[in-house]
Design a protein around this motif. Structure first.
Motif, PDB file in Angstrom:
ATOM      1  N   ARG A  45       1.000  -1.261  -0.134  1.00 52.20           N
ATOM      2  CA  ARG A  45       0.105  -0.067   0.133  1.00 52.20           C
ATOM      3  C   ARG A  45       1.091   1.184   0.057  1.00 52.20           C
ATOM      4  NH1 ARG A  45      -5.354  -0.178   2.445  1.00 52.20           N
ATOM      5  NH2 ARG A  45      -4.861   1.694   3.595  1.00 52.20           N
TER       6      ARG A  45
ATOM      7  N   THR B 270      -2.626   5.528  -3.343  1.00 54.56           N
ATOM      8  CA  THR B 270      -3.584   6.522  -3.083  1.00 54.56           C
ATOM      9  C   THR B 270      -2.982   7.598  -3.079  1.00 54.56           C
ATOM     10  OG1 THR B 270      -4.647   4.806  -1.486  1.00 54.56           O
ATOM     11  CG2 THR B 270      -5.137   7.215  -1.014  1.00 54.56           C
TER      12      THR B 270
ATOM     13  N   ARG C 232      -7.141   5.573  -5.821  1.00 57.62           N
ATOM     14  CA  ARG C 232      -7.894   6.274  -4.913  1.00 57.62           C
ATOM     15  C   ARG C 232      -7.310   7.720  -4.801  1.00 57.62           C
ATOM     16  NH1 ARG C 232      -8.588   4.783   1.461  1.00 57.62           N
ATOM     17  NH2 ARG C 232     -10.451   6.364   1.881  1.00 57.62           N
TER      18      ARG C 232
ATOM     19  N   PRO D 207     -11.011   6.909   7.012  1.00 55.42           N
ATOM     20  CA  PRO D 207     -11.120   5.426   7.024  1.00 55.42           C
ATOM     21  C   PRO D 207     -10.411   4.840   5.957  1.00 55.42           C
ATOM     22  CG  PRO D 207     -13.218   6.305   7.055  1.00 55.42           C
ATOM     23  CD  PRO D 207     -12.552   7.427   6.679  1.00 55.42           C
ATOM     24  N   ASN D 208      -9.415   3.561   6.156  1.00 57.51           N
ATOM     25  CA  ASN D 208      -8.489   2.812   5.382  1.00 57.51           C
ATOM     26  C   ASN D 208      -7.719   3.635   4.703  1.00 57.51           C
ATOM     27  OD1 ASN D 208     -10.174   0.916   5.863  1.00 57.51           O
ATOM     28  ND2 ASN D 208     -11.797   1.597   4.349  1.00 57.51           N
TER      29      ASN D 208
ATOM     30  N   TRP E 288      -4.757   4.560   6.499  1.00 61.92           N
ATOM     31  CA  TRP E 288      -3.641   3.969   7.126  1.00 61.92           C
ATOM     32  C   TRP E 288      -3.960   2.756   7.752  1.00 61.92           C
ATOM     33  CZ3 TRP E 288       1.253   5.614   6.709  1.00 61.92           C
ATOM     34  CH2 TRP E 288       2.263   5.185   7.476  1.00 61.92           C
TER      35      TRP E 288
END
Lengths: 328, 259
Positions: free
Chosen positions: B2, B58, B81, B109-110, B112
């Motif tokens: 990620r 992201t 994202r 939300p989502n 980290w």
């Protein structure tokens, strides 16, 4: 002593960098105006011999330890942080160079201290320290002051002539104890040397340097032709290297080479501070740029507001004519 | 894997910059903005890492004029994202920027944890600090700047990084992840994406807008004056038709014995 002016000395691979002497010269002026001591801090391994060359400082704090041998900002940062917290300097002049980048830029966060970046000068006004900073790629200058101390000033190369920072005197050297409670999370492995075999641009008498303004790789041929006519080589600024149009060995500036040719012809280069650092001492600088406000015109001896791609072939032609006249 | 990429808008210095009437800031009226060039390299490196190791990218940004275009461009290039935090604005100091990013990482939300946070190694208006080290400190993560290459090991827990020193010399580091990296240059030039693909992204994808908290840190440095540099020296300008100028250049070269 609390309230001193400190200079974070830069040494790299066993040598004291020029910027160390430049910062000492600057720090000396500031410390004298404020009536404070000038203290140099030297961190590394087997560096005590280098400390002797920092005589413009009143004293040198020398941290010498095998764990400080490599360029680990985390290890040096722990040592420097402890020293600053225990002794409380008023300001720390730290090099904003690639070699000391991680240490200088992470120190303020670690100390929760104010940071003034891109400093080209520092002065004392009404008993307070003011810095002059280069912003927006050299298009603006800010006069800045910090809220409280200790303040870290990130100093750009060239703030003062290095010669002013070199003196015969030997400073008093204090060896400080080194404690490294935290193991570094980023571990230095090795250096990667630049590729050999290409032209060494630091040895060329004539350089034609191309920047973003050349717009496409095809236009490199125009610069090559002029360089050839003048018996020199082509080099580039950061954007040209980033595009892969020229190899890293041809880069002039902060990450690349510091060059001092007899002639430096800058084509389509705006003159960001990172670039100027690498070429400002060339014998003759001629700059061609479409932007009359381009900072390159403040360091060039001669300037031309034009599209370099239109002008280069004409200069090449004139050079060829002149040199063929000379031959015949 | 990620990967988070932080983007910031900065003034395009190809345009003329003017000082605002307060004498201490830029006149925002005619300012053209662009994504910080080094952030563009950070995005490119992130996309290359995603192609090599899989995972997601992201992009996170503080709201600013033209930020939506930049975020849709990032989505069109391959980011998965895009999140936009309100309350930023142009001219916000870097300490406050780091603080808003850190707050967003814990509030949205989502976002980290992530394995890598990439951003540009510097921006042309970073007067009071650089984003990567400031954020790394807040997140208690390792930081390296001037990075030009990232290779992640099989466990995904460590990476080998290459960063620039001076004179063309680079250095290799082994770092534990997650880490915050200031990218100097991606392994390849940032990719180009056609406008049509950006338009398509605008139709098919969304930017998540999230409010920021009101807690913005006070500035640690104060600007007393902002001005165009007073050049102590200026080049002698050669003027005339292109042919005349070319011949003047040659005269100068001949005088100096360079021909």
């Amino acid at each position: 002593m609390a309230g001193d002016i400190w200079v974070l000395a830069e040494q790299w691979r066993g040598q004291v960098s020029e910027i160390t002497y430049e910062m000492l010269a600057l720090g000396r002026e500031v410390a004298d105006r404020l009536g404070r001591r000038l203290q140099a801090v030297l961190i590394g391994h087997e560096v005590k011999g280098l400390a002797k060359t920092l005589g413009l400082a009143d004293g040198v704090l020398c941290a010498d330890h095998p764990a400080l041998a490599g360029p680990s900002a985390e290890a040096s940062g722990q040592v420097l942080g402890q020293l600053i917290r225990s002794r409380g300097p008023m300001a720390i002049l730290a090099p904003l160079t690639n070699v000391t980048w991680d240490l200088t830029t992470s120190l303020p966060a670690q100390l929760q201290a104010p940071f003034i970046s891109f400093c080209k000068d520092a002065q004392v006004q009404d008993g307070r320290l003011q810095a002059r900073c280069v912003l927006y790629g050299g298009k603006m200058e800010a006069t800045v002051t910090a809220a409280g101390g200790p303040t870290v000033l990130g100093i750009l190369p060239g703030a003062r002539p290095a010669e002013k920072g070199r003196v015969e005197r030997t400073p008093s050297i204090e060896e400080v104890a080194v404690a490294l409670p935290e193991a570094p999370r980023a571990v230095f492995k090795n250096y990667i040397e630049p590729e050999a075999g290409d032209v060494d641009i630091t040895r060329q008498e004539v350089l034609v340097c191309v920047g973003r303004g050349i717009q496409s790789q095809d236009n490199l041929a125009l610069a090559e032709a002029l360089a050839q006519a003048l018996g020199g080589a082509v080099c580039g600024s950061r954007p040209v290297i980033d595009q892969g149009w020229l190899s890293l060995s041809r880069q002039v500036g902060k990450s690349g080479a510091i060059v001092k040719p007899r002639l430096y012809l800058a084509a389509g280069i705006s003159g960001a501070p990172e670039h100027i650092e690498g070429m400002k001492n060339a014998g003759l600088i001629i700059a061609v740029n479409t932007d009359p406000q381009a900072p390159i015109f403040n360091v060039a001896h001669y300037g031309i507001v034009a599209d370099a791609m239109d002008l280069l072939p004409l200069i090449t032609e004139e050079v060829r004519k002149a040199t063929s006249r000379k031959v015949s | 894997m990620r990967i988070l990429v932080l983007l910031k808008m900065v003034p395009d210095v190809v345009e003329e910059l003017e000082v605002a009437p307060d004498g201490r800031s830029l006149d925002l009226e005619f300012l053209r903005l662009m994504v910080n060039e080094r952030d563009d390299h950070a995005l490119e490196e992130a996309l290359l890492l995603k192609e090599r190791y899989g995972g997601s990218v992201t992009v996170l940004a503080l709201d600013a004029p033209e930020m939506d275009d930049a975020l849709f461009t990032a989505l069109a290039k391959g980011a998965d994202r895009a999140v936009k935090v309100s309350g930023g604005g142009v001219g916000l100091n870097t300490c406050a920027t780091a603080s808003l990013f850190a707050q967003a990482l814990s509030a949205v939300p989502n976002l980290w944890p992530a394995d890598l946070v990439l951003t540009g190694c510097q921006a042309i208006d970073d007067l009071d600090g650089l984003l990567a080290p400031l954020l790394a400190h807040k997140l208690k993560l390792p930081y390296l700047g001037l990075v030009t290459r990232v290779e992640v090991d099989a466990s995904g827990g460590r990476a080998t990084l290459v960063k620039e020193y001076a004179g063309g010399v680079r250095g290799e580091f082994d770092v534990s992840l997650p880490a915050v990296l200031g990218v100097q240059a991606a392994e390849r030039p940032p990719r180009y994406v056609p406008v049509a693909r950006v338009r398509a992204a605008m139709k098919s994808q969304k930017i998540e807008a999230v409010p920021s908290s009101d807690r913005v840190e006070a500035a640690t440095v104060g600007v007393l004056r902002l001005a165009k540099p007073e050049a102590t020296e200026h080049a002698e300008m050669l003027e005339g038709t292109p042919e005349e100028v070319a011949s003047k250049v040659c005269e100068v070269l001949a005088e100096r014995g360079l021909l």
